[in-house]
Design a protein around this motif. Sequence first.
Motif, PDB file in Angstrom:
ATOM      1  N   VAL A  13     -41.400   2.350   9.016  1.00 55.56           N
ATOM      2  CA  VAL A  13     -40.727   3.453   8.314  1.00 55.56           C
ATOM      3  C   VAL A  13     -41.506   3.861   7.069  1.00 55.56           C
ATOM      4  O   VAL A  13     -41.599   5.049   6.744  1.00 55.56           O
ATOM      5  N   GLY A  14     -42.089   2.887   6.379  1.00 51.46           N
ATOM      6  CA  GLY A  14     -42.879   3.209   5.197  1.00 51.46           C
ATOM      7  C   GLY A  14     -44.042   4.122   5.511  1.00 51.46           C
ATOM      8  O   GLY A  14     -44.312   5.091   4.782  1.00 51.46           O
ATOM      9  N   LYS A  15     -44.742   3.849   6.603  1.00 50.41           N
ATOM     10  CA  LYS A  15     -45.859   4.697   7.012  1.00 50.41           C
ATOM     11  C   LYS A  15     -45.382   6.091   7.417  1.00 50.41           C
ATOM     12  O   LYS A  15     -46.083   7.095   7.195  1.00 50.41           O
ATOM     13  N   ALA A  16     -44.208   6.157   8.035  1.00 50.54           N
ATOM     14  CA  ALA A  16     -43.656   7.467   8.390  1.00 50.54           C
ATOM     15  C   ALA A  16     -43.295   8.262   7.140  1.00 50.54           C
ATOM     16  O   ALA A  16     -43.571   9.466   7.047  1.00 50.54           O
ATOM     17  N   LEU A  17     -42.695   7.585   6.157  1.00 53.81           N
ATOM     18  CA  LEU A  17     -42.395   8.246   4.884  1.00 53.81           C
ATOM     19  C   LEU A  17     -43.674   8.762   4.219  1.00 53.81           C
ATOM     20  O   LEU A  17     -43.718   9.891   3.718  1.00 53.81           O
ATOM     21  N   GLU A  18     -44.705   7.931   4.236  1.00 53.56           N
ATOM     22  CA  GLU A  18     -45.978   8.313   3.626  1.00 53.56           C
ATOM     23  C   GLU A  18     -46.551   9.563   4.303  1.00 53.56           C
ATOM     24  O   GLU A  18     -47.059  10.471   3.630  1.00 53.56           O
ATOM     25  N   ALA A  19     -46.453   9.624   5.632  1.00 58.36           N
ATOM     26  CA  ALA A  19     -46.974  10.777   6.374  1.00 58.36           C
ATOM     27  C   ALA A  19     -46.204  12.049   6.032  1.00 58.36           C
ATOM     28  O   ALA A  19     -46.798  13.119   5.840  1.00 58.36           O
ATOM     29  N   LYS A  22     -46.968  13.126   2.413  1.00 55.25           N
ATOM     30  CA  LYS A  22     -48.316  13.710   2.348  1.00 55.25           C
ATOM     31  C   LYS A  22     -48.290  15.155   2.817  1.00 55.25           C
ATOM     32  O   LYS A  22     -48.944  16.023   2.238  1.00 55.25           O
ATOM     33  N   GLU A  23     -47.500  15.418   3.859  1.00 58.35           N
ATOM     34  CA  GLU A  23     -47.402  16.784   4.386  1.00 58.35           C
ATOM     35  C   GLU A  23     -46.621  17.688   3.437  1.00 58.35           C
ATOM     36  O   GLU A  23     -46.988  18.838   3.209  1.00 58.35           O
ATOM     37  N   GLN A  24     -45.554  17.161   2.854  1.00 59.53           N
ATOM     38  CA  GLN A  24     -44.733  17.968   1.944  1.00 59.53           C
ATOM     39  C   GLN A  24     -45.428  18.207   0.607  1.00 59.53           C
ATOM     40  O   GLN A  24     -45.236  19.258  -0.007  1.00 59.53           O
ATOM     41  N   ALA A  25     -46.196  17.235   0.145  1.00 60.11           N
ATOM     42  CA  ALA A  25     -46.929  17.312  -1.125  1.00 60.11           C
ATOM     43  C   ALA A  25     -46.049  17.780  -2.286  1.00 60.11           C
ATOM     44  O   ALA A  25     -46.332  18.791  -2.944  1.00 60.11           O
ATOM     45  N   PRO A  26     -44.956  17.052  -2.577  1.00 63.22           N
ATOM     46  CA  PRO A  26     -44.079  17.469  -3.683  1.00 63.22           C
ATOM     47  C   PRO A  26     -44.793  17.366  -5.025  1.00 63.22           C
ATOM     48  O   PRO A  26     -45.543  16.416  -5.272  1.00 63.22           O
ATOM     49  N   THR A  27     -44.557  18.336  -5.896  1.00 61.49           N
ATOM     50  CA  THR A  27     -45.221  18.345  -7.203  1.00 61.49           C
ATOM     51  C   THR A  27     -44.379  17.675  -8.288  1.00 61.49           C
ATOM     52  O   THR A  27     -44.879  17.411  -9.375  1.00 61.49           O
ATOM     53  N   ASP A  28     -43.102  17.403  -7.992  1.00 62.95           N
ATOM     54  CA  ASP A  28     -42.206  16.812  -8.987  1.00 62.95           C
ATOM     55  C   ASP A  28     -41.900  15.344  -8.691  1.00 62.95           C
ATOM     56  O   ASP A  28     -40.980  14.773  -9.259  1.00 62.95           O
ATOM     57  N   GLU A  29     -42.675  14.744  -7.779  1.00 67.52           N
ATOM     58  CA  GLU A  29     -42.451  13.356  -7.406  1.00 67.52           C
ATOM     59  C   GLU A  29     -43.776  12.608  -7.277  1.00 67.52           C
ATOM     60  O   GLU A  29     -44.766  13.173  -6.787  1.00 67.52           O
ATOM     61  N   GLN A  30     -43.784  11.361  -7.706  1.00 72.77           N
ATOM     62  CA  GLN A  30     -44.891  10.447  -7.441  1.00 72.77           C
ATOM     63  C   GLN A  30     -44.348   9.321  -6.568  1.00 72.77           C
ATOM     64  O   GLN A  30     -43.282   8.780  -6.846  1.00 72.77           O
ATOM     65  N   TRP A  31     -45.088   8.978  -5.511  1.00 71.35           N
ATOM     66  CA  TRP A  31     -44.629   7.956  -4.573  1.00 71.35           C
ATOM     67  C   TRP A  31     -45.622   6.802  -4.543  1.00 71.35           C
ATOM     68  O   TRP A  31     -46.841   7.015  -4.517  1.00 71.35           O
ATOM     69  N   TYR A  32     -45.082   5.587  -4.538  1.00 73.39           N
ATOM     70  CA  TYR A  32     -45.923   4.400  -4.380  1.00 73.39           C
ATOM     71  C   TYR A  32     -45.366   3.564  -3.230  1.00 73.39           C
ATOM     72  O   TYR A  32     -44.183   3.193  -3.237  1.00 73.39           O
ATOM     73  N   PHE A  33     -46.224   3.269  -2.269  1.00 74.18           N
ATOM     74  CA  PHE A  33     -45.809   2.543  -1.067  1.00 74.18           C
ATOM     75  C   PHE A  33     -46.300   1.098  -1.179  1.00 74.18           C
ATOM     76  O   PHE A  33     -47.476   0.807  -0.980  1.00 74.18           O
ATOM     77  N   ALA A  34     -45.385   0.202  -1.530  1.00 70.65           N
ATOM     78  CA  ALA A  34     -45.739  -1.190  -1.777  1.00 70.65           C
ATOM     79  C   ALA A  34     -45.629  -2.012  -0.502  1.00 70.65           C
ATOM     80  O   ALA A  34     -44.643  -1.925   0.236  1.00 70.65           O
ATOM     81  N   GLY A  35     -46.651  -2.825  -0.245  1.00 70.45           N
ATOM     82  CA  GLY A  35     -46.640  -3.724   0.895  1.00 70.45           C
ATOM     83  C   GLY A  35     -46.592  -5.173   0.445  1.00 70.45           C
ATOM     84  O   GLY A  35     -46.494  -5.472  -0.760  1.00 70.45           O
ATOM     85  N   SER A  36     -46.702  -6.072   1.389  1.00 71.65           N
ATOM     86  CA  SER A  36     -46.609  -7.500   1.072  1.00 71.65           C
ATOM     87  C   SER A  36     -47.736  -7.955   0.149  1.00 71.65           C
ATOM     88  O   SER A  36     -47.574  -8.941  -0.584  1.00 71.65           O
ATOM     89  N   GLU A 205     -37.864  11.862   7.427  1.00 75.41           N
ATOM     90  CA  GLU A 205     -37.369  13.131   6.881  1.00 75.41           C
ATOM     91  C   GLU A 205     -35.932  12.994   6.402  1.00 75.41           C
ATOM     92  O   GLU A 205     -35.568  13.512   5.334  1.00 75.41           O
ATOM     93  N   LEU A 206     -35.117  12.297   7.179  1.00 74.38           N
ATOM     94  CA  LEU A 206     -33.710  12.135   6.816  1.00 74.38           C
ATOM     95  C   LEU A 206     -33.545  11.240   5.590  1.00 74.38           C
ATOM     96  O   LEU A 206     -32.689  11.496   4.725  1.00 74.38           O
TER      97      LEU A 206
END
Length: 301
Positions: A13-19, A22-36, A205-206
């Motif tokens: 799910v994390g990789k799906a969120l990242e994809a 990346k496509e939406q490219a929001p300008t008012d949000e910063q995202w960090y995808f943390a792994g193990s 997306e949801l």
Amino acid sequence: MKKVLVTGGTGLVGKALEAVIKEQAPTDEQWYFAGSKDADLTNLAATQALFARERPTHVIHLAAMVGGLFHNMNNNLDFLRNNLLINDNVLQTAHEHGCSKVVSCLSTCIFPDKTSYPIDETMTCRTTAYHDKYGRLYSSVIPCNIFGPHDNYKPEVSHVIPGMINRMHQLIKEQPEVPESEKVFTVFGSGKPLRQFVYSLDLAELMIWVLRNYDSVEPIILSVDEAQEVTIYEVAQAIAKAFNFKGKLVCDTSKADGQYKKTASNAKLRSLLPDYAFTNFETAIEKSVKWYKDNYDQARK
């Protein structure tokens, strides 16, 4: 600026969120995808260090010990203890750092074996403690069975779809001198149990919509419609079609079926997003198989 920390950010799910992000490219949000590799979330100090470094305002909490039916059956105590530690560390640390919203990911597996159908949000244990005591908007989503790119294909831990994809690919590759029409693919169990499956990109997306627009602490089921429920045998047929497999499908009834059905109602979701179009199941299976074949060397297997 909204700063979103995704725990379990390198998984399915994390990789799906990242994809999607990346496509939406929001300008008012910063995202960090943390792994193990970023932090052992069963360790409180490591969890606190991650939050101190990233300073999130919002969290999507995906990190968990997860696995399919047989992995759960063989390791249920480990699942319980590890997930209790992870959830307590993440939620308490999010609160201490003043995170205004946390969206945690549950599963339809939380519902009891003996229940009425369809299952819905009123049958869950309420997850409102941080709201009740501190006023925090910490809510949870309950997806049905998830599949898609970046799944876990390891035979000993995989869920049904990635497990079948991996086993069918191996069968096709083995003994190239044997005509494919003579090869036999084994479906574990009777093939009769019913499941709803959601494509990981749809779920992403949801979940992003929930983070941005769902301002309630009550849980919400993120599932395809009840009419989109399929049998495990139909799943095998769809995977065989995606591989263009010409062999025979045989059910091994000596293997456990698990729960016969877990039909979930998405009426609450539909009341809020009536026009959301889920990816066609066969199309999503085709995309998932293509990703696995294209990324075979990097896939978790």
